[in-house]
Design an enzyme around this catalytic site. Structure first.
Site, PDB file in Angstrom:
ATOM      1  N   SER A   1     -13.304   8.222 -14.656  1.00  0.00           N
ATOM      2  CA  SER A   1     -14.516   8.679 -13.974  1.00  0.00           C
ATOM      3  C   SER A   1     -14.129   9.560 -12.791  1.00  0.00           C
ATOM      4  O   SER A   1     -12.953   9.764 -12.505  1.00  0.00           O
ATOM      5  CB  SER A   1     -15.344   7.475 -13.477  1.00  0.00           C
ATOM      6  OG  SER A   1     -14.593   6.706 -12.550  1.00  0.00           O
TER       7      SER A   1
ATOM      8  N   ARG B   1      -8.149   1.526 -16.221  1.00  0.00           N
ATOM      9  CA  ARG B   1      -8.214   0.110 -16.595  1.00  0.00           C
ATOM     10  C   ARG B   1      -9.140  -0.155 -17.771  1.00  0.00           C
ATOM     11  O   ARG B   1      -8.889  -1.048 -18.570  1.00  0.00           O
ATOM     12  CB  ARG B   1      -8.667  -0.731 -15.396  1.00  0.00           C
ATOM     13  CG  ARG B   1      -7.655  -0.810 -14.282  1.00  0.00           C
ATOM     14  CD  ARG B   1      -8.181  -1.635 -13.127  1.00  0.00           C
ATOM     15  NE  ARG B   1      -9.374  -1.046 -12.538  1.00  0.00           N
ATOM     16  CZ  ARG B   1     -10.084  -1.591 -11.566  1.00  0.00           C
ATOM     17  NH1 ARG B   1      -9.731  -2.778 -11.089  1.00  0.00           N
ATOM     18  NH2 ARG B   1     -11.134  -0.977 -11.061  1.00  0.00           N
TER      19      ARG B   1
ATOM     20  N   ASP C   1      -3.785  -1.417 -15.654  1.00  0.00           N
ATOM     21  CA  ASP C   1      -4.100  -1.732 -14.268  1.00  0.00           C
ATOM     22  C   ASP C   1      -2.835  -1.444 -13.472  1.00  0.00           C
ATOM     23  O   ASP C   1      -1.833  -2.155 -13.597  1.00  0.00           O
ATOM     24  CB  ASP C   1      -4.502  -3.200 -14.133  1.00  0.00           C
ATOM     25  CG  ASP C   1      -4.860  -3.589 -12.706  1.00  0.00           C
ATOM     26  OD1 ASP C   1      -4.549  -2.808 -11.768  1.00  0.00           O
ATOM     27  OD2 ASP C   1      -5.436  -4.673 -12.518  1.00  0.00           O
TER      28      ASP C   1
ATOM     29  N   ASN D   1      -4.238  10.291  -9.324  1.00  0.00           N
ATOM     30  CA  ASN D   1      -5.610  10.294  -8.830  1.00  0.00           C
ATOM     31  C   ASN D   1      -6.170   8.897  -8.577  1.00  0.00           C
ATOM     32  O   ASN D   1      -7.133   8.752  -7.828  1.00  0.00           O
ATOM     33  CB  ASN D   1      -6.501  11.021  -9.847  1.00  0.00           C
ATOM     34  CG  ASN D   1      -7.974  10.849  -9.561  1.00  0.00           C
ATOM     35  OD1 ASN D   1      -8.508  11.427  -8.616  1.00  0.00           O
ATOM     36  ND2 ASN D   1      -8.655  10.028 -10.358  1.00  0.00           N
TER      37      ASN D   1
ATOM     38  N   TYR E   1      -7.249   4.075   5.015  1.00  0.00           N
ATOM     39  CA  TYR E   1      -7.420   5.115   3.991  1.00  0.00           C
ATOM     40  C   TYR E   1      -6.803   6.429   4.474  1.00  0.00           C
ATOM     41  O   TYR E   1      -6.022   7.068   3.771  1.00  0.00           O
ATOM     42  CB  TYR E   1      -8.910   5.306   3.677  1.00  0.00           C
ATOM     43  CG  TYR E   1      -9.174   6.303   2.572  1.00  0.00           C
ATOM     44  CD1 TYR E   1      -8.956   5.951   1.246  1.00  0.00           C
ATOM     45  CD2 TYR E   1      -9.646   7.579   2.853  1.00  0.00           C
ATOM     46  CE1 TYR E   1      -9.201   6.856   0.224  1.00  0.00           C
ATOM     47  CE2 TYR E   1      -9.891   8.485   1.836  1.00  0.00           C
ATOM     48  CZ  TYR E   1      -9.670   8.122   0.530  1.00  0.00           C
ATOM     49  OH  TYR E   1      -9.910   9.035  -0.491  1.00  0.00           O
TER      50      TYR E   1
ATOM     51  N   LYS F   1      -3.473   8.399   2.930  1.00  0.00           N
ATOM     52  CA  LYS F   1      -3.567   9.792   2.492  1.00  0.00           C
ATOM     53  C   LYS F   1      -2.682  10.689   3.352  1.00  0.00           C
ATOM     54  O   LYS F   1      -2.147  11.696   2.870  1.00  0.00           O
ATOM     55  CB  LYS F   1      -5.016  10.257   2.528  1.00  0.00           C
ATOM     56  CG  LYS F   1      -5.926   9.513   1.567  1.00  0.00           C
ATOM     57  CD  LYS F   1      -5.429   9.579   0.130  1.00  0.00           C
ATOM     58  CE  LYS F   1      -6.438   8.999  -0.856  1.00  0.00           C
ATOM     59  NZ  LYS F   1      -5.954   9.059  -2.248  1.00  0.00           N
TER      60      LYS F   1
ATOM     61  N   THR G   1     -19.115  11.851  -6.625  1.00  0.00           N
ATOM     62  CA  THR G   1     -18.553  11.107  -7.758  1.00  0.00           C
ATOM     63  C   THR G   1     -19.093   9.690  -7.631  1.00  0.00           C
ATOM     64  O   THR G   1     -19.951   9.417  -6.791  1.00  0.00           O
ATOM     65  CB  THR G   1     -17.003  11.077  -7.716  1.00  0.00           C
ATOM     66  OG1 THR G   1     -16.592  10.282  -6.589  1.00  0.00           O
ATOM     67  CG2 THR G   1     -16.414  12.479  -7.602  1.00  0.00           C
TER      68      THR G   1
END
Length: 254
Positions: A12, A34, A60, A87, A149, A153, A184
């Protein structure tokens, strides 16, 4: 265009969009995610629409044995992967002090350890062939303090800058792609209904444009790609701004 591309988090969001756009350019795909059922559906659609080969690799990436399967596939010189797209990822609430520390450890592993392992697995065969591309999906959060996060990154951007400088001369480029807020299902999976992220509409990007612009930068061998002019400007300002201002900006959205 790369003959075979392996994409993690391919079921996705940006991963699925990379799969569509790369298939449209004639690349064969190895899709890692997954959910086997979603992978099967996506693979069937891509085969029908573009006539490319699509291999499914349900895994996974936080399970060592399943991660080993993906590492082995990336390193398999008999079935060369010409492009790796790291990704896979997920988000957490910004309140680090209230988050379950095991969730934070998994978050760190998926955003740092997994792409490091897969990049290492890809480099040997790519360097031996003298060509290859590695794409690490980072975020503009790398330039704007945003809990763990942004820290993860930031590591990915720094690593990609170094790796691109180190290996581009040998034919292997490494690009960190740094999207801003993109439409998304990423935020939906964090439990945030549309319109409740607290982010102005002008800051939202279209996934198709993000992928298109980033692939152009990847083709040029750029170390860092920041899709869209508005985020190029924002990240430039963040580098010059006082840390307190950048931290306040990083608190916007979830």
């Amino acid at each position: 265009m790369a003959k075979t591309v392996l994409i993690t988090g391919a079921s996705s969001g940006l991963g699925a969009e990379y799969a569509r756009q790369l298939a449209a350019r004639g690349a064969h795909l190895v899709l890692v995610a997954r959910d086997r059922a979603v992978l099967e559906d996506n693979a069937a659609q891509l085969r029908r629409a573009y006539g490319v080969e699509v291999e499914m690799l349900p895994a996974d990436l936080l399970t060592p044995r399943e991660l080993e399967k993906v590492v082995a596939r990336v390193a398999d010189e008999s079935r060369p992967v010409e492009m790796l797209v790291n990704n896979a990822g997920f988000g957490l609430p910004l309140a680090f002090e209230r988050n379950d520390i095991s969730d934070e450890v998994d978050h760190l592993r998926l955003h740092v350890e997994v792409p490091m392992l897969l990049t290492h697995a890809a480099l040997g065969p790519m360097l031996a062939r003298g060509h290859g591309r590695i794409v690490n999906i980072a975020s503009v959060a790398a330039f704007i303090p945003r809990s763990t996060y942004g820290a993860c990154k930031g590591w990915l951007v720094s690593f990609s800058r170094w790796a691109n400088g180190r290996y581009a001369g040998s034919g292997v480029t490494v690009t960190a792609v740094c999207p801003g807020y993109t439409h998304t299902d990423f935020h939906h999976r964090m439990g945030l209904p549309p319109g409740e992220e607290g982010v102005p509409a002008a800051l939202w990007l279209d996934a198709r444009a993000v992928v298109r612009d980033s692939l152009r930068d990847v083709a040029r061998g750029a170390a860092v790609s920041v899709p869209s002019l508005r985020y190029k400007l924002l990240t430039g300002l963040a580098r010059l701004a006082p840390p307190s201002w950048a931290a306040r900006v990083g608190e916007r959205g979830r």
